[in-house]
Design an enzyme around this catalytic site. Sequence first.
Site, PDB file in Angstrom:
ATOM      1  N   ASN A  48      13.350   9.756   2.895  1.00  0.00           N
ATOM      2  CA  ASN A  48      14.292   9.464   1.816  1.00  0.00           C
ATOM      3  C   ASN A  48      14.423  10.630   0.824  1.00  0.00           C
ATOM      4  O   ASN A  48      13.464  11.003   0.163  1.00  0.00           O
ATOM      5  CB  ASN A  48      13.800   8.197   1.094  1.00  0.00           C
ATOM      6  CG  ASN A  48      14.898   7.519   0.297  1.00  0.00           C
ATOM      7  OD1 ASN A  48      16.043   7.960   0.299  1.00  0.00           O
ATOM      8  ND2 ASN A  48      14.530   6.434  -0.390  1.00  0.00           N
ATOM      9  N   TYR A 173      14.443  -5.278 -14.591  1.00  0.00           N
ATOM     10  CA  TYR A 173      15.225  -4.789 -13.461  1.00  0.00           C
ATOM     11  C   TYR A 173      14.359  -4.796 -12.216  1.00  0.00           C
ATOM     12  O   TYR A 173      13.539  -3.910 -12.037  1.00  0.00           O
ATOM     13  CB  TYR A 173      15.771  -3.391 -13.746  1.00  0.00           C
ATOM     14  CG  TYR A 173      16.652  -3.376 -14.955  1.00  0.00           C
ATOM     15  CD1 TYR A 173      17.989  -3.744 -14.850  1.00  0.00           C
ATOM     16  CD2 TYR A 173      16.140  -3.040 -16.200  1.00  0.00           C
ATOM     17  CE1 TYR A 173      18.798  -3.762 -15.968  1.00  0.00           C
ATOM     18  CE2 TYR A 173      16.947  -3.059 -17.315  1.00  0.00           C
ATOM     19  CZ  TYR A 173      18.269  -3.414 -17.201  1.00  0.00           C
ATOM     20  OH  TYR A 173      19.067  -3.436 -18.307  1.00  0.00           O
ATOM     21  N   HIS A 228       3.601  -0.679  -6.659  1.00  0.00           N
ATOM     22  CA  HIS A 228       4.110   0.673  -6.427  1.00  0.00           C
ATOM     23  C   HIS A 228       3.247   1.720  -7.128  1.00  0.00           C
ATOM     24  O   HIS A 228       3.757   2.748  -7.586  1.00  0.00           O
ATOM     25  CB  HIS A 228       5.564   0.765  -6.903  1.00  0.00           C
ATOM     26  CG  HIS A 228       6.488   1.411  -5.915  1.00  0.00           C
ATOM     27  ND1 HIS A 228       6.812   2.729  -5.988  1.00  0.00           N
ATOM     28  CD2 HIS A 228       7.146   0.922  -4.843  1.00  0.00           C
ATOM     29  CE1 HIS A 228       7.646   3.027  -5.000  1.00  0.00           C
ATOM     30  NE2 HIS A 228       7.862   1.945  -4.284  1.00  0.00           N
ATOM     31  N   GLU A 252       0.603  -5.455  -3.349  1.00  0.00           N
ATOM     32  CA  GLU A 252       0.777  -4.160  -2.678  1.00  0.00           C
ATOM     33  C   GLU A 252       0.589  -3.001  -3.638  1.00  0.00           C
ATOM     34  O   GLU A 252       1.087  -3.038  -4.773  1.00  0.00           O
ATOM     35  CB  GLU A 252       2.185  -4.131  -2.081  1.00  0.00           C
ATOM     36  CG  GLU A 252       2.505  -2.837  -1.368  1.00  0.00           C
ATOM     37  CD  GLU A 252       3.931  -2.834  -0.851  1.00  0.00           C
ATOM     38  OE1 GLU A 252       4.516  -3.933  -0.667  1.00  0.00           O
ATOM     39  OE2 GLU A 252       4.466  -1.743  -0.645  1.00  0.00           O
ATOM     40  N   HIS A 328       5.182  -0.786   6.565  1.00  0.00           N
ATOM     41  CA  HIS A 328       6.313  -0.487   5.674  1.00  0.00           C
ATOM     42  C   HIS A 328       7.623  -0.548   6.468  1.00  0.00           C
ATOM     43  O   HIS A 328       7.782   0.163   7.462  1.00  0.00           O
ATOM     44  CB  HIS A 328       6.103   0.933   5.124  1.00  0.00           C
ATOM     45  CG  HIS A 328       6.980   1.298   3.980  1.00  0.00           C
ATOM     46  ND1 HIS A 328       7.467   2.576   3.795  1.00  0.00           N
ATOM     47  CD2 HIS A 328       7.445   0.585   2.932  1.00  0.00           C
ATOM     48  CE1 HIS A 328       8.181   2.627   2.679  1.00  0.00           C
ATOM     49  NE2 HIS A 328       8.188   1.428   2.132  1.00  0.00           N
ATOM     50  N   GLU A 355       7.700  -6.279   6.902  1.00  0.00           N
ATOM     51  CA  GLU A 355       8.781  -6.092   5.911  1.00  0.00           C
ATOM     52  C   GLU A 355      10.070  -5.793   6.671  1.00  0.00           C
ATOM     53  O   GLU A 355      10.092  -4.944   7.567  1.00  0.00           O
ATOM     54  CB  GLU A 355       8.414  -4.910   5.006  1.00  0.00           C
ATOM     55  CG  GLU A 355       9.430  -4.614   3.916  1.00  0.00           C
ATOM     56  CD  GLU A 355       8.981  -3.443   3.026  1.00  0.00           C
ATOM     57  OE1 GLU A 355       8.267  -2.543   3.524  1.00  0.00           O
ATOM     58  OE2 GLU A 355       9.343  -3.431   1.840  1.00  0.00           O
TER      59      GLU A 355
HETATM   60  C1  CS2 Z   1       8.623   0.163  -1.116  1.00  0.00           C
HETATM   61  C2  CS2 Z   1       9.855   0.944  -0.898  1.00  0.00           C
HETATM   62  O1  CS2 Z   1       9.287  -1.242   0.651  1.00  0.00           O
HETATM   63  C3  CS2 Z   1       8.362  -0.911  -0.078  1.00  0.00           C
HETATM   64  O2  CS2 Z   1       7.262  -1.411  -0.064  1.00  0.00           O
HETATM   65  O3  CS2 Z   1       7.508   0.667  -1.659  1.00  0.00           O
HETATM   66  O4  CS2 Z   1      10.847   0.167  -1.465  1.00  0.00           O
HETATM   67  C4  CS2 Z   1       9.887   2.356  -1.474  1.00  0.00           C
HETATM   68  O5  CS2 Z   1      10.246   2.330  -2.813  1.00  0.00           O
HETATM   69  C5  CS2 Z   1      10.896   3.170  -0.732  1.00  0.00           C
HETATM   70  O6  CS2 Z   1      10.559   3.206   0.614  1.00  0.00           O
HETATM   71  C6  CS2 Z   1      10.964   4.593  -1.294  1.00  0.00           C
HETATM   72  O7  CS2 Z   1      11.851   5.356  -0.538  1.00  0.00           O
HETATM   73 MG    MG Z   2       5.788  -0.507  -1.237  1.00  0.00          MG
END
Ligand code: CS2
Ligand code: MG
Length: 418
Positions: A48, A173, A228, A252, A328, A355
């Site tokens: 990304n 948000y 995060h 997470e 992920h 996910e």
């Molecule tokens: C995240 C992602 O899906 C997840 O668990 O941590 O949304 C992450 O922000 C993106 O992959 C970043 O590009």
């Molecule tokens: Mg994540």
Amino acid sequence: MDDRVVERRKLMSITSVSTILTSPGRNYLLVVVKTDDGLVGYGDATLNGRERAVATVVEDSIRQLLVDEDESRIEYLWRKIYLSAYWRGGPVLMTALAGIDMALWDIKGKRAGLPLYSLLGGKARDRARAYVHVHGQTTSQLVERSRAKVDAGFEALRFSFDSVDPRDPSVTYCQAHQDVAVGRIERTGGAARRDSWDSDTYLTDLPRTAATLRDTLGPNVALIHDVHSRLSPPRAVRAAKELESTGLFFLEDPAEHLDLSTLETIRAQTSVPIAVGELYFHGSDIAELVRRQLVDYVRVDISHFGGITPVVKLAHFAEALGIRTAFHGPSDISPPAHAALAHLAVHLGNFGIQEMVEDQSIWSEVFTTPIQLDRGFITVGNQPGLGVSVDEAAARRHEFVPASLPILHDRMGAIHPW
Ligand code: CS2
Ligand code: MG
């Protein structure tokens, strides 16, 4: 070797390695590997915001390591790419390597006429539980949308806050950037600036929002929250403790992925299940986290961890320690990666949850996938290899547009980690 064997080996060599950058709903980088008897393998190599750097590595450095090689020797070729560079790994190289690895497994399946899950040993289950993201601009919107997803049959939901506004606590948000995931890429040519991160507001909001979600959705919905890694160590421990009563499916990235001592503290002080992994690139780096059982779910990104080959090895290692998978699977990786994840989901003995991108219209103009997402469960078709077909002409029509994740700032104007 008799002539027939020589002839057969000759037929199995790689003739070309190339990339396609496409943007049907957001940017994706595909790796395309071709053999001299006309097989084509596709892999995902999307990093990304750094897509062109990966494309350059594939085209300029990796291609020459592969042309004329025997495409069936994935383990040898993986090691050739990884070990032949003195400076190994990192996000760009491991994403490039992942794209190649997936394309080679795709070819192996197509040559054998078998889907990936079958090459790996077959299905351990008929369908695999998936979770999807839910987001909203306010807590009530988040709750409303969560309710709607549960009513539509989803049993597992993930929420996350990518900015909070301390001036108005009713405004949270929740992963607003994921609007990008439903087809509206921020086509700004650069990254948008967000000025509203405030860890204390987040810490106050989080347990309250989690409790509201639990009350509304009832005890049986698997709720996931992604911190995060946005909190300092003591705040991360506090957040985990305060979320204990919500009964999360997992929490997470409560701490930095390399901060094993904070993860150890969280484990010592709470019973919240923990998931970590999307920021690791190498098996050797994540081994200690797994060996010390500091997580319940390991969630590396197949497109940044070197592909199917190392992910399967990690899953087997984790299985021996009672750890499950929750890989992920965000919208910023493309269908060959999601398909590989779906094959692993039905195959791996220690699969936990996957996910998944809910709205697949984001890529459907370019890709056809073997994945069905039905009321929160994934099934995968029996097409050979990864089972993804690519309309290359359509991919080329959807031109790459520079885009990035937002850049998060705190209230003093300092950068806060995304
Ligand atoms: C995240 C992602 O899906 C997840 O668990 O941590 O949304 C992450 O922000 C993106 O992959 C970043 O590009
Ligand atoms: Mg994540």
